[in-house]
Design a protein around this motif. Structure first.
Motif, PDB file in Angstrom:
ATOM      1  N   PHE A   1      -5.868   4.408  -6.010  1.00 33.45           N
ATOM      2  CA  PHE A   1      -4.870   3.121  -5.980  1.00 33.45           C
ATOM      3  C   PHE A   1      -5.502   1.963  -5.188  1.00 33.45           C
ATOM      4  N   LEU A   2      -5.540   0.767  -5.944  1.00 30.23           N
ATOM      5  CA  LEU A   2      -5.967  -0.563  -5.356  1.00 30.23           C
ATOM      6  C   LEU A   2      -4.797  -1.678  -5.262  1.00 30.23           C
TER       7      LEU A   2
ATOM      8  N   LEU B   1      -9.271  -1.849   2.743  1.00 36.33           N
ATOM      9  CA  LEU B   1      -9.883  -0.630   2.969  1.00 36.33           C
ATOM     10  C   LEU B   1      -9.321   0.127   3.978  1.00 36.33           C
ATOM     11  N   ALA B   2      -8.967  -0.590   5.050  1.00 36.63           N
ATOM     12  CA  ALA B   2      -8.305  -0.027   6.349  1.00 36.63           C
ATOM     13  C   ALA B   2      -7.174   0.513   5.851  1.00 36.63           C
ATOM     14  N   ARG B   3      -6.395   0.215   4.826  1.00 34.58           N
ATOM     15  CA  ARG B   3      -5.071   0.850   4.575  1.00 34.58           C
ATOM     16  C   ARG B   3      -5.261   1.839   3.266  1.00 34.58           C
ATOM     17  N   ILE B   4      -6.507   1.988   2.432  1.00 31.93           N
ATOM     18  CA  ILE B   4      -6.557   2.851   1.570  1.00 31.93           C
ATOM     19  C   ILE B   4      -7.348   3.908   2.161  1.00 31.93           C
ATOM     20  N   LEU B   5      -8.436   3.838   3.009  1.00 29.78           N
ATOM     21  CA  LEU B   5      -9.293   4.962   3.502  1.00 29.78           C
ATOM     22  C   LEU B   5      -8.309   6.244   3.896  1.00 29.78           C
TER      23      LEU B   5
ATOM     24  N   THR C   1       0.804  -1.122  -0.146  1.00 32.39           N
ATOM     25  CA  THR C   1      -0.042   0.011   0.043  1.00 32.39           C
ATOM     26  C   THR C   1       0.879   1.173  -0.129  1.00 32.39           C
ATOM     27  N   GLU C   2       1.853   1.111   0.809  1.00 33.82           N
ATOM     28  CA  GLU C   2       2.736   2.504   0.922  1.00 33.82           C
ATOM     29  C   GLU C   2       3.403   2.639  -0.325  1.00 33.82           C
TER      30      GLU C   2
END
Length: 796
Positions: free
Chosen positions: A759-760, A698-702, A525-526
């Motif tokens: 980003f996904l 989602l917890a990382r994207i939000l 994610t980062e």
């Protein structure tokens, strides 16, 4: 009276069977030898049969399919007499039944020469002889004269290739002849079981024949092109030769013979292109048979050769048919993990800096955004240069004097139309190969595929087409015996030091600690790295106490109502086999199946055609069961015996089928009755493993989104605060409830969710849909769709 005696009397003299006899007898109580005698009686019992006798026949045959019956010498003789009677009555009998009896006879074989001569005589009198291999195998029991007569008849008017094949089979010992009957097809469209091809591929005499046959076919097409043999459209080979060549090709493909690619370069143009300007083919039948063989046992070289010849075929309808057939071949190639990783380079050069194909940064993209370039191909077109670049996908761009252009220059379109078409086809082909590679790598999980480190560095991580895909996956290198080190090439400048013969395999979360899984998800994610398939965020499925209780089946995904045609399409896309269901005889139920772990395990997903809902068709889901291959046959296995990776990957597929096609995910489902009750129960149910992975992503994207201050993850919902109301989006179905009264908000999505450049870390249409709805509802005062506004304002 013993159970076996009672059942034998019921089959042979039903008038003496007392009423109330159990229609579902426990056949586990009869021995294998007794079962053999019952099977012979079931085969011989006269028609028409009473319902009770018909049911008993079915039970006996089903038990025989699950076990291996044994036969006394007397039962052997009775079976051959029964085969002769069947020939006299219907004109044909299944000779392979006789071979099975011979293989499993418990004593000295009786004298079978008389019934065998009768069987051979009946068969050879027909215009088309069925089961020629089996017929040759039993003919030996009647002496040399009968065998010679059979060989002469089977070799007549079928072409020299088939005559060679018949001579090979006739010269085999009885055991070898019997093994070959497994591939003895009634016609070229039949598809024998895979283990039958495997046994044939171990027969040295038949393997030698396969090369002779295929080279003879190529020699014949060469002679047609040279004018040495007169050209007749689609007459280069007899019908039986086409069938035999298809069998020979499957055996050679299964063995992955090294001489095949050179043969493809001769044979395929020879059967697809007339030596004249005619639009006909020397053998359209053999061309299609070659593609059917590619659907069973594809290799990259054969799929490439078919695509090459497809561009040159002059017949108007053949390319369209080949395109349809190639889709199945591509899907099958992805399942054949032992050869699918062998990618052609197609003239591409690897694009790297620092001299290493696997480490450091790359030209044309940043190593931190998932856009690293894998390979590039340049082709001049007058004053312009075509550039095909492979990153996440292959793209075609144009340059002049090193400057990129927006589109295809007009002079290139005018003067180099053929080159433009060739390169556009190349882009499609490379993208198809990348999809195949991703599926093959993913399919390797169930066989725990591992590769030599040196080969992996040069042929995968360093391959100009595979490189960009491979770098975005997490790998494990065995740096010491039993010690694996995980690495993500896209973020690691240097790979682990290990010898070339060390092993490397794909990392799987099932083999890792939860802390390590979280760390990999955070890193992806980062660094904004999108993986080719869901790996770090991959769902895992462990055996539950309920499944331990049911022992041989799982009800985890039972009792769902699904859009049947959508699920059937997903079966095909994921490599599952299933008959099409519908409101016709025997169309009410089936079990979709997929073989895993190199054919050692099979998963079956039971489902039933339920009803029509308007123009839609519904099905209900049922149990999931697993079978293990034992001595060439499938045997049902307890769930506790299924390897953890096999179980997890199989259940992941079933979760996908149900989650994507359930009517609970249909936002505008309005039908009443039991379907509506199911929808209300399932549309907001507890999250499955797939939905849990979506929640984790989602917890990382939000926190990175502009609407982060309006969103919160609460249990199974994404809560979105708008100005008019607060909304709860279910993370499984993407359905929406509105506070404070939990009223339902129906938003029918567009065909594809709007792309907000979010980003996904993996491809997930449901996750995209949830985010699309979140953005819409966070700005609910800007909504212009009246149907949505009416629902929101009704309770606001």
């Amino acid at each position: 009276m013993h159970l076996a005696d009672r059942l034998l009397r019921a089959l042979t003299d039903p008038a003496l069977t007392p009423p109330g006899e159990d229609p579902h007898p426990d056949l586990s109580q009869v021995s294998d030898e007794q079962l053999g005698s019952l099977l012979v009686a079931a085969y011989r019992s006269d028609d028409p049969a009473t319902h009770e006798v018909a049911r008993l026949r079915f039970e006996v045959r089903r038990a025989a399919a699950e076990r291996q019956p044994r036969y006394t010498p007397e039962a052997c003789r009775r079976m051959f007499d029964a085969l002769v009677e069947e020939c006299e009555k219907s004109g044909w009998a299944d000779v392979t039944l006789g071979l099975d009896v011979l293989e499993n006879c418990t004593g000295p074989l009786p004298d079978l020469s008389e019934p065998v001569r009768a069987l051979v005589r009946f068969s050879l009198e027909k215009d088309t002889v069925r089961q020629p291999y089996a017929l040759l195998a039993v003919a030996t029991l009647a002496g040399e004269d009968t065998l010679r007569t059979a060989v002469e008849r089977l070799s007549r008017d079928v072409g020299p290739i088939v005559a060679d094949e018949i001579a090979v089979v006739a010269g085999l010992p009885p055991g070898g002849q019997t093994l070959l009957t497994g591939i003895d097809r009634r016609n070229r469209f039949a598809s024998p079981h895979g283990h039958a091809w495997g046994r044939t591929a171990e027969n040295p005499a038949y393997v030698a024949f396969t090369r002779r046959a295929l080279e003879a076919a190529a020699d014949r097409t060469d002679a047609i092109r040279a004018g040495e043999i007169p050209y007749r459209a689609d007459k280069a080979f007899t019908d039986r030769e086409v069938t035999s060549l298809g069998q020979a090709l499957r055996v050679a493909l299964l063995r992955d013979e090294p001489w095949l690619p050179e043969l493809f370069d001769r044979l395929l143009p020879g059967i697809a292109l007339a030596p004249t300007t005619a639009r006909t083919l020397p053998s359209q039948a053999l061309l299609y048979e070659v593609v059917r063989a590619a659907q069973d046992y594809p290799t990259p070289e054969l799929v490439t050769a078919i695509r090459t010849v497809r561009r040159t075929v002059r017949h108007a309808g053949v390319p369209k048919q080949l395109d349809k057939m190639l889709k199945k071949a591509d899907a099958a190639l992805a399942e054949r993990t032992d050869v699918a990783l062998r990618l052609p380079r197609l003239g591409f050069d690897a694009v790297t800096t620092g001299g290493s194909p696997t480490g450091g940064s790359t030209t044309g993209g940043s190593a931190t955004d998932g856009s690293a370039v894998g390979g590039v191909l340049r082709r001049p077109a007058g004053d312009y240069m075509a550039v095909v670049t492979v990153a996440e996908t292959a793209t075609l761009t144009w340059e002049k004097d090193g400057r990129p252009l927006r589109g295809v220059p007009a002079p290139v379109r005018r003067d180099h139309a053929a080159l433009v078409k060739e390169l556009r086809d190349l882009v499609k082909r490379v993208n198809a190969q990348l999809v195949t590679l991703a599926r093959a790598l993913e399919g390797g999980y169930t066989v725990d595929a591992a590769h030599p480190y040196g080969w992996w560095r040069s042929e995968l991580a360093g391959h100009p087409l595979a490189r960009s895909l491979v770098r975005r996956l997490i790998w494990e290198v065995e740096v010491a015996p039993g010690q694996w080190r995980a690495v993500l090439p896209e973020t690691d400048e240097h790979l682990p030091d290990a010898p070339d013969d060390a092993l490397v395999r794909l990392w799987h979360p099932l083999r890792s600690r939860p802390d390590d899984v979280r760390a990999w998800r955070d890193l992806l994610t980062e660094r904004r790295i999108r993986q080719p398939f869901k790996q770090a965020f991959r769902e895992i499925y462990l055996l539950t106490p309920a499944e331990q209780e049911t022992r041989v089946y799982s009800n985890r995904f039972a009792a769902h109502l699904v859009h049947y045609r959508r699920m059937f399409a997903l079966f095909r896309a994921r490599g599952w086999k299933s008959a099409l269901l519908g409101p016709w005889d025997a169309g009410d139920a089936d079990d979709a199946e997929r073989t895993l772990a190199a054919g050692e395990w099979r998963v079956r997903f039971f489902h039933t055609w339920a009803d029509r809902a308007g123009e839609d068709e519904l099905a209900s889901t049922d149990q999931v069961r697993f079978d293990r291959r034992v001595d060439g046959a499938w045997r049902e296995a307890p769930l506790t015996d299924v390897p953890a990776l096999v179980f997890s990957e199989a259940m992941r597929d079933v979760d996908l089928f149900v989650g994507v096609t359930s009517i609970a995910a249909d936002p505008d489902w309005t039908d009443g009755g039991p379907e509506r009750h199911y929808w209300e129960r399932a549309a907001f149910a507890e999250l499955t493993a797939c939905a849990e992975a979506r929640r984790d992503a989602l917890a990382r994207i939000l926190p990175r989104l502009k609407i982060a201050d309006r969103c919160a993850l609460e249990g199974r919902f994404l809560t979105v605060r708008g100005d008019l109301r607060t909304y709860r989006i279910h993370l499984g179905s993407a359905n929406i409830l509105m506070e404070p009264d939990d009223s339902y908000l129906c938003i029918v999505p567009a065909r594809r969710p709007a792309d907000r450049k979010v980003f996904l870390p993996f491809e997930d249409d449901r996750l995209s849909l949830i985010l699309s709805k979140a953005f819409l509802l966070a700005a609910d005062t800007e909504i212009t769709d009246e149907s949505i506004l009416m629902q929101i304002k009704r309770g606001a």
